[in-house]
Enzyme design. Structure first.
Site, short mmCIF file in Angstrom:
data_model
loop_
_atom_site.label_atom_id
_atom_site.label_comp_id
_atom_site.label_asym_id
_atom_site.label_seq_id
_atom_site.Cartn_x
_atom_site.Cartn_y
_atom_site.Cartn_z
N CYS A 17 0.77 -1.14 -0.09
CA CYS A 17 0.20 -0.13 -0.10
C CYS A 17 0.90 1.29 -0.04
O CYS A 17 1.72 1.44 0.87
CB CYS A 17 -0.77 -0.06 1.14
N ASP A 21 0.05 -6.14 0.21
CA ASP A 21 -1.58 -6.53 -0.46
C ASP A 21 -0.91 -7.73 -1.31
O ASP A 21 0.07 -7.77 -1.89
CB ASP A 21 -1.56 -5.36 -1.25
N GLU A 55 8.07 -14.40 -21.99
CA GLU A 55 8.56 -15.66 -21.48
C GLU A 55 8.18 -15.63 -20.15
O GLU A 55 8.21 -14.84 -19.18
CB GLU A 55 10.17 -15.59 -21.68
#
EC number: 1.7.1.13
Length: 166
Positions: A57, A64, A80
């Site tokens: 955050c 988070d 890839e």
């Protein structure tokens, strides 16, 4: 070893099979690698799921967590997967809101591959009792994929899933 790809086709793929690769925990889009699409005349989806995404955050510094879903229709290049994994890990100490992370991921992948169509969806675990699930997409300008992107965003999440607090 049998391979459907030549060494020349694989020369830009440097992370796959490299056991000495170090994980970076600072945002770094330069980690991303691509390889050539052998079937650019075909329209097909590639879906990549990353259930262990983490960012911070930007206000509180709290972590988070999310599952990130990336779906795209390649044109000349594909991402890839090991480089994508390392790139997504590079968000670990990145302070951005959920919506920002999803849009940054999409824009970085567009810069890398210039796909016909791409969508990125983040399903973040709840904080403060609210889960945030940002979605963004993009279709190549002047193609049927631009129209598809417009339709997908209009109809996105019209049948929302049941939320069980993940």
């Amino acid at each position: 070893m049998m391979s459907g790809r030549t060494d020349e086709e694989l020369k830009g793929v440097t992370l796959l099979g490299n056991q000495s690769v170090k994980y970076q925990y600072q945002y770094n889009p330069d980690i991303l690698e691509s390889f050539g699409n052998k079937h650019p005349e075909n329209d097909y989806f590639v879906k990549l799921n990353f259930p262990e995404f983490t960012s911070l955050c930007p206000k509180t510094g709290q972590p988070d967590f999310a599952a990130i879903y990336i779906s795209y229709v390649p044109d000349k290049l594909l991402v890839e997967s090991k480089s994508l994994k390392l790139y997504l890990f590079s968000f670990r100490n990145q302070g951005d809101f959920h919506e920002d992370c999803i849009n940054i991921i999409m824009k970085d992948l567009i810069r890398l591959m210039d796909p016909k169509y791409i969508e990125v969806w983040g399903k973040f675990t709840p904080r403060g009792g609210i889960s945030i699930d940002p979605y963004c997409n993009h279709g190549k300008k002047g193609t049927k994929w631009e129209t598809m992107a417009e339709k997908r965003i209009q109809w996105h999440d019209m049948n929302p899933e049941n939320i069980n607090n993940r």
